[in-house]
Design a protein around this motif. Structure first.
Motif, PDB file in Angstrom:
ATOM      1  N   HIS A  76       0.673  -1.217   0.089  1.00 41.51           N
ATOM      2  CA  HIS A  76       0.198   0.109  -0.149  1.00 41.51           C
ATOM      3  C   HIS A  76       0.766   1.258  -0.037  1.00 41.51           C
ATOM      4  CE1 HIS A  76      -2.676   3.020   2.028  1.00 41.51           C
ATOM      5  NE2 HIS A  76      -3.631   2.716   0.978  1.00 41.51           N
ATOM      6  N   ALA A  77       2.043   1.221   0.839  1.00 38.96           N
ATOM      7  CA  ALA A  77       2.796   2.422   0.622  1.00 38.96           C
ATOM      8  C   ALA A  77       3.496   2.882  -0.596  1.00 38.96           C
ATOM      9  CB  ALA A  77       3.987   2.246   1.880  1.00 38.96           C
ATOM     10  N   VAL A  78       3.740   1.921  -1.176  1.00 35.25           N
ATOM     11  CA  VAL A  78       4.538   1.862  -2.592  1.00 35.25           C
ATOM     12  C   VAL A  78       3.363   2.314  -3.550  1.00 35.25           C
ATOM     13  CG1 VAL A  78       5.786   0.836  -4.444  1.00 35.25           C
ATOM     14  CG2 VAL A  78       6.425   0.429  -2.213  1.00 35.25           C
ATOM     15  N   ARG A  79       2.266   1.764  -3.482  1.00 36.75           N
ATOM     16  CA  ARG A  79       1.161   1.901  -4.442  1.00 36.75           C
ATOM     17  C   ARG A  79       0.781   3.571  -4.411  1.00 36.75           C
ATOM     18  NH1 ARG A  79      -4.216  -1.838  -4.550  1.00 36.75           N
ATOM     19  NH2 ARG A  79      -5.154  -0.789  -6.301  1.00 36.75           N
ATOM     20  N   THR A  80       0.704   4.111  -3.257  1.00 37.00           N
ATOM     21  CA  THR A  80       0.465   5.445  -2.669  1.00 37.00           C
ATOM     22  C   THR A  80       1.293   6.607  -2.799  1.00 37.00           C
ATOM     23  OG1 THR A  80       0.731   5.054  -0.581  1.00 37.00           O
ATOM     24  CG2 THR A  80      -1.600   4.884  -1.214  1.00 37.00           C
ATOM     25  N   GLY A  81       2.670   5.859  -3.062  1.00 33.21           N
ATOM     26  CA  GLY A  81       3.706   6.792  -3.052  1.00 33.21           C
ATOM     27  C   GLY A  81       4.368   7.319  -1.905  1.00 33.21           C
ATOM     28  N   GLN A  82       3.672   6.742  -0.749  1.00 31.08           N
ATOM     29  CA  GLN A  82       4.361   7.016   0.507  1.00 31.08           C
ATOM     30  C   GLN A  82       5.820   6.495   0.762  1.00 31.08           C
ATOM     31  OE1 GLN A  82       0.871   5.308   2.326  1.00 31.08           O
ATOM     32  NE2 GLN A  82       1.312   6.538   4.111  1.00 31.08           N
ATOM     33  N   LEU A 126       1.947 -10.087 -14.645  1.00 35.46           N
ATOM     34  CA  LEU A 126       2.339  -9.635 -13.238  1.00 35.46           C
ATOM     35  C   LEU A 126       2.662  -8.060 -13.411  1.00 35.46           C
ATOM     36  CD1 LEU A 126       2.337 -10.397 -10.419  1.00 35.46           C
ATOM     37  CD2 LEU A 126       4.826 -11.170 -10.533  1.00 35.46           C
ATOM     38  N   GLN A 127       3.592  -7.798 -14.364  1.00 40.50           N
ATOM     39  CA  GLN A 127       3.952  -6.299 -14.688  1.00 40.50           C
ATOM     40  C   GLN A 127       2.638  -5.504 -15.107  1.00 40.50           C
ATOM     41  OE1 GLN A 127       6.320  -4.967 -13.590  1.00 40.50           O
ATOM     42  NE2 GLN A 127       8.232  -5.779 -14.227  1.00 40.50           N
ATOM     43  N   ALA A 128       1.734  -6.053 -15.779  1.00 36.15           N
ATOM     44  CA  ALA A 128       0.652  -5.456 -16.445  1.00 36.15           C
ATOM     45  C   ALA A 128      -0.467  -5.240 -15.060  1.00 36.15           C
ATOM     46  CB  ALA A 128      -0.448  -6.436 -17.665  1.00 36.15           C
ATOM     47  N   LEU A 129      -0.608  -6.048 -14.439  1.00 36.97           N
ATOM     48  CA  LEU A 129      -1.332  -6.030 -13.056  1.00 36.97           C
ATOM     49  C   LEU A 129      -0.980  -4.981 -12.202  1.00 36.97           C
ATOM     50  CD1 LEU A 129      -3.547  -7.154 -11.273  1.00 36.97           C
ATOM     51  CD2 LEU A 129      -2.036  -8.798 -10.314  1.00 36.97           C
ATOM     52  N   LEU A 130       0.480  -5.019 -12.111  1.00 39.11           N
ATOM     53  CA  LEU A 130       1.042  -3.959 -11.105  1.00 39.11           C
ATOM     54  C   LEU A 130       1.013  -2.611 -11.875  1.00 39.11           C
ATOM     55  CD1 LEU A 130       4.224  -5.990  -9.980  1.00 39.11           C
ATOM     56  CD2 LEU A 130       2.411  -5.007  -8.537  1.00 39.11           C
ATOM     57  N   ALA A 131       1.172  -2.487 -13.140  1.00 40.10           N
ATOM     58  CA  ALA A 131       0.943  -1.267 -13.919  1.00 40.10           C
ATOM     59  C   ALA A 131      -0.434  -0.806 -13.564  1.00 40.10           C
ATOM     60  CB  ALA A 131       1.217  -1.446 -15.205  1.00 40.10           C
ATOM     61  N   SER A 132      -1.355  -1.451 -13.488  1.00 41.57           N
ATOM     62  CA  SER A 132      -2.726  -0.987 -13.436  1.00 41.57           C
ATOM     63  C   SER A 132      -3.020  -0.446 -11.793  1.00 41.57           C
ATOM     64  CB  SER A 132      -3.888  -2.014 -13.547  1.00 41.57           C
ATOM     65  OG  SER A 132      -3.940  -2.848 -12.588  1.00 41.57           O
ATOM     66  N   LYS A 133      -2.003  -0.785 -11.018  1.00 42.97           N
ATOM     67  CA  LYS A 133      -1.927  -0.248  -9.798  1.00 42.97           C
ATOM     68  C   LYS A 133      -0.935   0.800  -9.586  1.00 42.97           C
ATOM     69  CE  LYS A 133      -3.634  -4.695  -8.175  1.00 42.97           C
ATOM     70  NZ  LYS A 133      -5.046  -4.538  -7.798  1.00 42.97           N
ATOM     71  N   GLY A 134      -0.282   1.331 -10.522  1.00 47.80           N
ATOM     72  CA  GLY A 134       0.717   2.493 -10.583  1.00 47.80           C
ATOM     73  C   GLY A 134       1.941   1.954  -9.996  1.00 47.80           C
ATOM     74  N   VAL A 236       8.382  -0.376  -7.788  1.00 51.50           N
ATOM     75  CA  VAL A 236       8.521   0.841  -7.576  1.00 51.50           C
ATOM     76  C   VAL A 236       7.285   1.744  -7.797  1.00 51.50           C
ATOM     77  CG1 VAL A 236       9.356   0.709  -9.729  1.00 51.50           C
ATOM     78  CG2 VAL A 236      10.168   2.659  -8.229  1.00 51.50           C
ATOM     79  N   ASN A 237       7.020   2.664  -7.235  1.00 47.63           N
ATOM     80  CA  ASN A 237       6.006   3.591  -7.715  1.00 47.63           C
ATOM     81  C   ASN A 237       6.125   4.145  -9.011  1.00 47.63           C
ATOM     82  OD1 ASN A 237       4.705   6.337  -7.906  1.00 47.63           O
ATOM     83  ND2 ASN A 237       3.492   5.385  -6.241  1.00 47.63           N
ATOM     84  N   LEU A 238       5.344   4.129  -9.923  1.00 47.43           N
ATOM     85  CA  LEU A 238       5.444   4.482 -11.326  1.00 47.43           C
ATOM     86  C   LEU A 238       5.576   6.088 -11.467  1.00 47.43           C
ATOM     87  CD1 LEU A 238       3.187   2.497 -13.549  1.00 47.43           C
ATOM     88  CD2 LEU A 238       5.582   2.509 -13.362  1.00 47.43           C
ATOM     89  N   ASP A 239       5.075   6.889 -10.441  1.00 47.82           N
ATOM     90  CA  ASP A 239       5.262   8.502 -10.272  1.00 47.82           C
ATOM     91  C   ASP A 239       6.695   8.505 -10.118  1.00 47.82           C
ATOM     92  OD1 ASP A 239       2.719   9.119 -10.964  1.00 47.82           O
ATOM     93  OD2 ASP A 239       2.175   9.135  -9.010  1.00 47.82           O
ATOM     94  N   ALA A 240       7.311   7.933  -9.011  1.00 48.56           N
ATOM     95  CA  ALA A 240       8.671   7.966  -8.821  1.00 48.56           C
ATOM     96  C   ALA A 240       9.339   7.402  -9.895  1.00 48.56           C
ATOM     97  CB  ALA A 240       8.913   7.158  -7.406  1.00 48.56           C
ATOM     98  N   TRP A 241       9.342   6.453 -10.495  1.00 49.89           N
ATOM     99  CA  TRP A 241       9.894   5.885 -11.451  1.00 49.89           C
ATOM    100  C   TRP A 241      10.127   6.893 -12.681  1.00 49.89           C
ATOM    101  CZ3 TRP A 241      13.340   2.699 -12.565  1.00 49.89           C
ATOM    102  CH2 TRP A 241      13.579   2.218 -14.003  1.00 49.89           C
TER     103      TRP A 241
END
Ligand code: PCA
Length: 325
Positions: A76-82, A126-134, A236-241
């Protein structure tokens, strides 16, 4: 007048310092497992390698043992960028999507070689699933094969009835239920206390985790069932990426693929050693007997059927793709 001049001179200086600061980044990287575990050591080596190769423009600092975020908070922390980056046991997120549980289906992939095949087969989805969650997966590393720890000998699944069982994901909770055991989901950081107080008295895990928590103080038996090899993933969070420039991204990707290769090699080279350490500390380490294995295979079939019901045609296609590799 002089004051004004000074201001004029210092303003652009301050500005350029500001720019320099925002150009160099620090990523805090929460890890659930203890600093001395090979998963955490591998993550620390990955972090150091990124920090060095970027000349410090991206510094990654690992926080092992759930010290920054607990295991069950990291996704959750990575997903939300915390947290920009973090490590999480993939299958622990099984309630989010059945795909996360693929590597805990009992007896589907039971060797390092097969686990690697399963990993490669599942990676794109798995990458596609994670991408859908940012998020994006940087690398994943397995735990050694899983077996059951218990206070007393187990000859059949029936011997697990009413046993207080520690689960680490929804699949191990379901396994407990099908054996008639009573499960509680507990992160490794809270496990020693749970065993010491009698909250739990049994679990399924690798020799690695048993060794880390000196489990011989609490239980005497480990059945090396080779039932599956669950993996940790670094996400990794995609915004951070996207905040990284291309050069930094490439450095991270290179370090990640090195960490993946090193992590797999390390897990495999340590598996036997961990089992030996359990035995050296007085535990009885043995394979599962015929009746126990038969019972667990039946339970595994039920869990696979249930998984296929949830994962649907794409899940079935994935298993078939893996089996044909
Ligand atoms: N150790 C982790 C997950 C699988 C393993 O071998 C744990 O027990 O939490």
């Amino acid at each position: 007048m002089i004051k004004k001049l000074l201001l004029l001179l210092t303003a652009p200086l301050a500005l350029s310092f500001g720019v320099a600061n925002s150009d160099s980044q620090k990523w805090d990287m929460p890890l659930a497992y203890s600093a001395t575990n090979y998963q955490s050591e591998n993550a620390a080596a990955f972090a150091a390698s990124v920090t060095e190769a970027t000349g410090g423009s991206l510094t990654i600092v690992t926080h092992p043992g759930g010290s920054l975020y607990k295991g069950d908070e990291i996704f959750h922390a990575v997903r939300t960028g915390q947290a920009p980056i973090g490590e999480r046991l993939i299958s622990a997120e099984g309630n989010e999507d059945p795909l996360f549980e693929l590597d805990t289906l009992p007896f589907l992939a039971t060797s390092f070689e097969d686990a690697k095949k399963l990993h490669e087969a599942a990676k794109p989805e798995l990458q596609a699933l994670l991408a859908s969650k940012g998020m994006m997966m940087l690398y994943a590393v397995p735990w050694p094969p899983q077996g059951i720890y218990n206070k007393s000998p187990i000859n059949s699944a029936a011997d697990m009835k009413t046993v207080k069982f520690r689960a680490y994901n929804p699949a191990t909770a379901r396994l407990a239920e099908l054996m008639g055991a009573v499960s509680t989901t507990i992160e490794v950081t809270d496990l020693t206390q749970a065993l010491a107080t009698g909250q739990v008295e049994s679990m399924v895990s690798s020799g690695s985790t048993g060794y880390d928590i000196k489990i011989w103080k609490y239980v005497d038996f480990w059945y090396d069932l080779q039932a599956w090899l669950p993996k940790n993933m670094v996400i990794v969070n995609l915004d951070a990426w996207h905040d990284l420039d291309e050069a930094a991204q490439n450095i991270v990707l290179n370090a990640a693929s090195e960490a993946e290769a090193n992590g797999w090699a390390k897990a495999e080279s340590l598996a036997q050693w961990y089992a030996e350490q359990l035995a050296a500390n007085g535990m009885t380490v043995q394979p599962g007997g015929d009746q126990l294995m038969n019972d667990l295979r039946k339970i595994g079939d039920i869990m696979t059927m249930e998984w296929l019901e949830r994962a649907g045609a794409s899940g079935e296609a994935l298993i078939n793709a893996y089996k044909s590799m």
